[in-house]
Structure formats: structure tokens, C-alpha cells
Design an enzyme around this catalytic site. Structure first.
Site, PDB file in Angstrom:
ATOM      1  N   TRP A 101      11.214  19.563 -36.069  1.00 15.63           N
ATOM      2  CA  TRP A 101      11.876  18.637 -35.140  1.00 15.63           C
ATOM      3  C   TRP A 101      10.862  17.722 -34.483  1.00 15.63           C
ATOM      4  O   TRP A 101      11.101  16.524 -34.325  1.00 15.63           O
ATOM      5  CB  TRP A 101      12.677  19.413 -34.098  1.00 15.63           C
ATOM      6  CG  TRP A 101      13.702  20.288 -34.739  1.00 15.63           C
ATOM      7  CD1 TRP A 101      13.751  21.649 -34.713  1.00 15.63           C
ATOM      8  CD2 TRP A 101      14.819  19.879 -35.540  1.00 15.63           C
ATOM      9  NE1 TRP A 101      14.830  22.092 -35.431  1.00 15.63           N
ATOM     10  CE2 TRP A 101      15.501  21.033 -35.953  1.00 15.63           C
ATOM     11  CE3 TRP A 101      15.310  18.630 -35.944  1.00 15.63           C
ATOM     12  CZ2 TRP A 101      16.645  20.994 -36.750  1.00 15.63           C
ATOM     13  CZ3 TRP A 101      16.448  18.585 -36.741  1.00 15.63           C
ATOM     14  CH2 TRP A 101      17.100  19.753 -37.132  1.00 15.63           C
ATOM     15  N   ASP A 168      12.523  18.101 -25.962  1.00 12.87           N
ATOM     16  CA  ASP A 168      13.679  18.431 -26.801  1.00 12.87           C
ATOM     17  C   ASP A 168      14.007  19.900 -26.530  1.00 12.87           C
ATOM     18  O   ASP A 168      13.282  20.795 -26.954  1.00 12.87           O
ATOM     19  CB  ASP A 168      13.299  18.209 -28.272  1.00 12.87           C
ATOM     20  CG  ASP A 168      14.411  18.595 -29.234  1.00 12.87           C
ATOM     21  OD1 ASP A 168      15.462  19.096 -28.784  1.00 12.87           O
ATOM     22  OD2 ASP A 168      14.223  18.394 -30.455  1.00 12.87           O
ATOM     23  N   LYS A 192      23.805  24.026 -30.058  1.00  8.50           N
ATOM     24  CA  LYS A 192      23.023  25.256 -30.159  1.00  8.50           C
ATOM     25  C   LYS A 192      23.400  26.193 -29.006  1.00  8.50           C
ATOM     26  O   LYS A 192      23.878  27.278 -29.222  1.00  8.50           O
ATOM     27  CB  LYS A 192      21.523  24.954 -30.125  1.00  8.50           C
ATOM     28  CG  LYS A 192      21.060  23.902 -31.146  1.00  8.50           C
ATOM     29  CD  LYS A 192      20.948  24.460 -32.535  1.00  8.50           C
ATOM     30  CE  LYS A 192      20.679  23.453 -33.645  1.00  8.50           C
ATOM     31  NZ  LYS A 192      19.700  22.427 -33.430  1.00  8.50           N
TER      32      LYS A 192
HETATM   33  C1  LIG Z   1      19.114  21.259 -34.163  1.00  4.85           C
HETATM   34  C2  LIG Z   1      17.968  20.608 -33.505  1.00  4.85           C
HETATM   35  C3  LIG Z   1      17.801  19.215 -33.529  1.00  4.85           C
HETATM   36  C4  LIG Z   1      18.736  18.299 -34.268  1.00  4.85           C
HETATM   37  O1  LIG Z   1      19.912  18.181 -33.577  1.00  4.85           O
HETATM   38  P1  LIG Z   1      21.067  17.186 -34.050  1.00  4.85           P
HETATM   39  O2  LIG Z   1      21.994  17.235 -32.874  1.00  4.85           O
HETATM   40  O3  LIG Z   1      21.622  17.736 -35.306  1.00  4.85           O
HETATM   41  O4  LIG Z   1      20.461  15.856 -34.253  1.00  4.85           O
HETATM   42  C5  LIG Z   1      16.719  18.683 -32.867  1.00  4.85           C
HETATM   43  N1  LIG Z   1      15.841  19.456 -32.215  1.00  4.85           N
HETATM   44  C6  LIG Z   1      15.969  20.796 -32.168  1.00  4.85           C
HETATM   45  C7  LIG Z   1      14.966  21.610 -31.421  1.00  4.85           C
HETATM   46  C8  LIG Z   1      17.036  21.409 -32.809  1.00  4.85           C
HETATM   47  O5  LIG Z   1      17.171  22.746 -32.773  1.00  4.85           O
END
Ligand SMILES: *Cc1c(COP(=O)(O)O)cnc(C)c1O
Length: 356
Positions: A101, A168, A192
Site C-alpha cells: 500500500w 493510511d 476493513k
Molecule cells: C485495503 C487497503 C487499501 C486499499 O483500499 P481501497 O479502499 O480498496 O482503495 C489501502 N491501504 C491499506 C492499508 C489497505 O488495507
């Protein structure tokens, strides 16, 4: 048969939330209308948005100069939107590469300004969080990925700097308390640990976020979403509603402190089994182990199918590792009950005794 959902995302949510959300699809608040068909400008939906904002503020104890937003485009959309708004052509942002990511975030940031790669754990398959690196004081921001969902590493202490962090937090937001003043921007895809797919939570420090540093299309400009309270255009109404219900649940459970306590208990139980069962081993540095994404492998890969079959028989689904790394990953987000982790641990123990 009861299922225990260990999928990484979209992921488990509390059963109460599913029940209430399904009722609202049929008849929202006794209106005789579905949550899916009412105007996002209606008083009824605005109350949902207001409560979602209020819950974010309350659960994370946001000072007034921090502002939540519910956007679309996923966490991935924020990889570009953040530098687009914040990072001038001649300015520099620091990034720490802890895996997939972070790599994507770095790629997008390079389109807009200078990127300094401060640290990188690719030398050991992203199995740890880099800690010893110097951080220039003139960076616009320092970007981190608080939990690497794929590899199973998590920050347990923050980089020591006055530079504002951009984080993030897709896979660990609301899993534990946070020191909000260190952050300029927090972003998280809902699917998540916060709700269903379809919305992305942003939390910005309005003292950090100024007018965009370049001309931008309206939808890409944070200021429009801030001033219109996430209703500049049609917001992802149902995703916001279900996220709001999930945050209500987090509050009823005792908030993020109670979540953290439970998450430590669950992850400790599972890591103890990984360490004590000679058939398995963990794949990340112990001090950086994630309380959300527990990654592990079998010593003898030939047992993989047997193990997965036994997991399925016990109702444990979604524990296959990310396609890029193999092995196993148990995502044990807030809504995963201790009982689910105990069930998985029993399967691991049972596999051990069958072999021995
Ligand atoms: C799943 C995830 C993403 C991507 O998320 P999307 O909403 O599918 O763009 C980005 N960063 C982390 C840490 C993730 O677990």
C-alpha cells in the site's frame, strides 16, 4: 453452522449492524421508505451524516480544528488526492515504504512533488517496521501506513518528529486510541474495520490543510467536501449509514480503549499458538506484529490443504494469505469475537496433535 469471518476486506461487521441495516433497507426509521431511496438532502439522512461525524469526533476525541469527511474512491483514491491537494511541485514529502500500500502511495505522490523515501523494509520482505532513520524537519508531511494489511506489521510507536503525519489507517482505524495532534491527515477505506465498501473516511487538521496548492477539479478538492459536509455531491449514503451503525456499536462496547483491550487479548492468544505450536511460525518481527492482521505459515507446506479443510469444518473462513505472499492471514478486526479466535486456535492445536 456458525461462520467466523477472517477475510481481510470487505470484512466482518457486528451481527447487530447487519440486522439493523437490513431492517433499514426495508423501512428506515418507520418512514415507510428504504434508506436506499431517500434523498441525501432529507432531514432523515442528514441526521445519519451528523451522527456519523459526531461518533468519529467522539471516539477519536478530535479537537474542533479537525474535520471528518466521508468520500468515495477508496483509500487508493487518497494516494493521489492527498499530494494533489497538499504537496506543491517544489515541495518534499517523506514516505516510509512498509509494503504494497505504501508503494502505491509513493507512486502517486511522485506525480505531484518530490518524494523522499526515508526508510524501506523491502530488504526483509516487509516483515518489520523501520525505526532508525532521520527525518528532515522541512518535509511537508511524513506518510506512513499504520497497519500493513498484507504483511501483518503495525506501528506500535510513531516516528519521533514535529513533521505532521499523513497516515493510511485503512486496516486499524478505531482499533485503538491515537494521538491525534501528530496527524495532519488520516484516511481509511471503510471496508476493513469500519463499515462496508463504498466510503473512505478522511480526518484532516484544518490548520494543516490549506487551499489546494494547484487548480483541481471540484471533486478532488478537499475544501468542497469540508464546506459541504461530505454532501458536495451525492454521498455514498448506505455505506455511511452502515459505518455509522458500526461506530455506534464501537461506542456501546466502550469505545476505542475497550476495542484495544479486546484486540490485544485476541491477537495475543493467536500469536501464542503460532509461537508454541511447532507446525507454525510467524512471518513478521515480533515487536511489529499487527493486532489486526495476523500472518503465519506452516513449517510443512504440504499440510496446507489439510489445515484449510479443518478450518472450513470449524467454520473459519478467509484465512488464506494474500495472493502475493502465500501462507495464512487471520484478519481479526474489531467485530471478530474472542470465540472466533479460540476456534481457529483449536484447529491449529488439533492439527498439531494429529501429526505428533
Ligand atoms: C485495503 C487497503 C487499501 C486499499 O483500499 P481501497 O479502499 O480498496 O482503495 C489501502 N491501504 C491499506 C492499508 C489497505 O488495507
Amino acid at each position: 453452522m456458525k461462520k467466523y469471518n477472517f477475510y481481510a476486506g470487505p470484512a466482518i461487521l457486528p451481527q447487530e449492524v447487519f440486522k439493523e441495516a437490513s431492517q433499514a433497507v426495508l423501512d428506515f426509521n418507520g418512514m415507510g421508505l428504504s434508506i436506499l431511496e431517500i434523498s441525501h438532502r432529507s432531514a432523515e439522512f442528514q441526521a445519519v451524516m451528523d451522527e456519523a461525524y459526531e461518533l468519529v469526533r467522539e471516539l477519536l476525541t478530535l479537537p474542533d480544528h479537525y474535520e471528518p469527511m466521508f468520500l468515495q474512491g477508496g483509500a487508493s483514491g487518497q494516494f493521489g488526492m492527498i499530494p494533489m491537494n497538499i504537496l506543491g511541485d517544489n515541495e518534499t514529502a517523506g514516505y516510509v515504504n512498509t509494503g504494497n500500500w505504501a508503494e502505491k502511495a509513493i507512486k502517486d505522490a511522485k506525480l505531484y512533488g518530490n518524494v523522499t523515501l526515508l526508510a524501506d523494509s523491502s530488504d526483509k520482505n516487509y516483515s518489520y517496521i523501520p525505526k532508525e532513520y532521520s527525518i528532515p524537519t522541512d518535509l511537508k508531511y511524513l506518510h506512513i501506513t499504520s497497519n500493513n494489511t498484507v504483511r501483518g506489521t503495525q506501528y506500535h510507536s510513531l516516528p519521533d518528529t514535529e513533521v505532521k503525519l499523513v497516515a493510511d489507517m485503512s486496516s486499524d482505524i478505531f482499533s485503538r486510541p491515537l494521538d491525534i495532534k501528530k496527524y495532519g491527515v488520516i484516511y481509511a477505506g471503510a471496508q476493513k474495520n469500519m463499515g462496508p465498501a463504498g466510503t473512505t473516511l478522511l480526518i484532516v487538521d484544518k490548520n494543516f490543510l490549506n487551499e489546494p496548492v494547484r487548480p483541481l477539479p471540484n471533486m478532488m478538492n478537499y475544501q468542497n467536501h469540508i464546506s459541504k459536509k461530505s454532501s458536495y455531491n451525492t454521498p455514498p449514503a448506505f455505506a455511511v449509514y452502515v459505518s455509522m451503525l458500526t461506530l455506534r456499536w464501537v461506542k456501546a462496547q466502550g469505545g476505542v480503549k475497550a476495542m484495544a483491550k479486546k484486540n490485544i487479548e485476541k491477537s495475543t492468544l493467536l500469536y501464542n499458538e503460532i509461537d508454541n505450536n511447532e507446525l507454525f511460525f510467524g512471518t513478521t518481527a515480533k515487536e511489529d506484529r499487527s493486532q489486526m492482521s495476523v500472518t503465519f505459515k506452516l513449517q510443512d507446506e504440504e499440510l496446507t490443504n489439510t489445515f484449510l479443510e479443518k478450518c472450513a469444518e470449524a467454520g473459519c473462513v478467509g484465512i488464506k494469505g494474500h495472493r502475493s505472499v502465500g501462507g495464512f492471514r487471520a484478519s481479526i478486526y474489531n467485530a471478530m469475537e474472542l470465540e472466533g479466535v479460540k476456534t481457529l486456535v483449536d484447529v491449529m492445536k488439533d492439527l498439531g496433535s494429529k501429526k505428533g
